[in-house]
Scaffold this active site. Structure first.
Site, PDB file in Angstrom:
ATOM      1  N   ILE A  82      21.873 -23.770 -17.688  1.00 29.22           N
ATOM      2  CA  ILE A  82      21.334 -24.053 -16.355  1.00 29.22           C
ATOM      3  C   ILE A  82      19.970 -24.731 -16.484  1.00 29.22           C
ATOM      4  O   ILE A  82      19.043 -24.195 -17.095  1.00 29.22           O
ATOM      5  CB  ILE A  82      21.171 -22.756 -15.527  1.00 29.22           C
ATOM      6  CG1 ILE A  82      22.495 -21.966 -15.473  1.00 29.22           C
ATOM      7  CG2 ILE A  82      20.656 -23.085 -14.129  1.00 29.22           C
ATOM      8  CD1 ILE A  82      23.620 -22.654 -14.734  1.00 29.22           C
ATOM      9  N   LYS A  83      19.885 -25.911 -15.873  1.00 31.61           N
ATOM     10  CA  LYS A  83      18.645 -26.694 -15.953  1.00 31.61           C
ATOM     11  C   LYS A  83      17.847 -26.464 -14.676  1.00 31.61           C
ATOM     12  O   LYS A  83      18.369 -26.607 -13.558  1.00 31.61           O
ATOM     13  CB  LYS A  83      19.012 -28.172 -16.102  1.00 31.61           C
ATOM     14  CG  LYS A  83      17.978 -29.019 -16.806  1.00 31.61           C
ATOM     15  CD  LYS A  83      18.587 -30.380 -17.111  1.00 31.61           C
ATOM     16  CE  LYS A  83      17.591 -31.320 -17.747  1.00 31.61           C
ATOM     17  NZ  LYS A  83      18.118 -32.687 -17.837  1.00 31.61           N
ATOM     18  N   LEU A  84      16.578 -26.127 -14.873  1.00 34.76           N
ATOM     19  CA  LEU A  84      15.708 -25.740 -13.749  1.00 34.76           C
ATOM     20  C   LEU A  84      14.399 -26.516 -13.818  1.00 34.76           C
ATOM     21  O   LEU A  84      13.881 -26.753 -14.912  1.00 34.76           O
ATOM     22  CB  LEU A  84      15.377 -24.244 -13.858  1.00 34.76           C
ATOM     23  CG  LEU A  84      16.582 -23.304 -13.916  1.00 34.76           C
ATOM     24  CD1 LEU A  84      16.281 -22.097 -14.777  1.00 34.76           C
ATOM     25  CD2 LEU A  84      16.974 -22.887 -12.511  1.00 34.76           C
TER      26      LEU A  84
END
Ligand code: G3P
Length: 217
Positions: A82-84
């Site tokens: 998951i890229k945040l």
């Protein structure tokens, strides 16, 4: 050093994966737009091609929204990362998702202090954007070096993922400084193999070989 490919183009990903050159993939909203595909479908296809982490980026800017989108993205496949974004909400979501056992990639990092925060939030990867720092007259590689020193000082396990890589020299410098990963556009990754002396040398060997009249096998 690991190589991720920075694209959502499945044809390119398949080709590079078949060569055995890539350890993962990074995508972002701009790359999804460029692919012309639906984020869920494109990301699912990428995950079916590549065994390593595939970064898929949330677009919500608040913690609750990020967590909801992360849950949807995480269901795509077991290798989703998951890229945040590097914001307070992004860091809070990073901490929560890491605690839940998800891989996380904190993106849009432009300083060593931001990278320090991401490591404290338990990020699996931190993505400093080298090219965009260079674009504004700063030195992207200097930031990679600072992060390397800070992470080594404290034994942080967050991996430095050199991003916004634009040139073959960026790849070399990131490797020399000790970035754990470089995420590289397909064209730059393919350019790493090129050297005029290799082409010239091969041409000469083949010309001489033809004169021998021999065959192997
Ligand atoms: O991995 C981040 C990357 O996609 C950004 O690259 O060239 O748009 O700065 P660039």
């Amino acid at each position: 050093m690991k190589f991720f490919v920075d694209t959502a183009d499945v044809t390119e990903i398949r080709e590079l994966n078949d060569i055995g050159l890539i350890d993962g993939v990074t995508t972002n909203p701009s790359l999804i737009l460029k692919s012309g595909g639906d984020i869920m479908e494109v990301t699912k296809e990428i995950c079916s091609i590549v065994d390593g982490p595939v970064s898929a980026e949330v677009v919500a800017t608040d913690y609750d929204g990020m967590m909801k989108e992360a849950a949807v993205l995480a269901r795509i496949a077991g290798n989703i990362c998951i890229k945040l974004p590097l914001t307070m909400d992004g860091l809070k979501a990073c901490k929560a998702l890491t605690s839940q056992g998800h891989k996380t990639n904190v993106t849009l990092c432009f300083s060593a202090n931001q990278a320090l925060l991401a490591a404290k939030a338990g990020a699996t990867f931190i993505s400093p954007f080298v090219g965009r720092l260079d674009d504004i007259g700063l030195d992207g590689m200097e930031v990679i070096g600072e992060i390397r020193a800070i992470y080594d000082n404290y034994g942080f396990e967050t991996e430095i993922l050199a991003a916004s890589i634009r040139t073959v020299n960026h790849v070399k410098m990131a490797a020399m400084i000790g970035a754990d990963v470089a995420t590289v556009p397909p064209a730059t990754l393919k350019a790493l193999v090129k050297h005029p002396l290799t082409d010239k040398g091969l041409e000469a060997f083949l010309a001489d070989w033809a004169k021998t009249g021999q065959k192997i096998g």
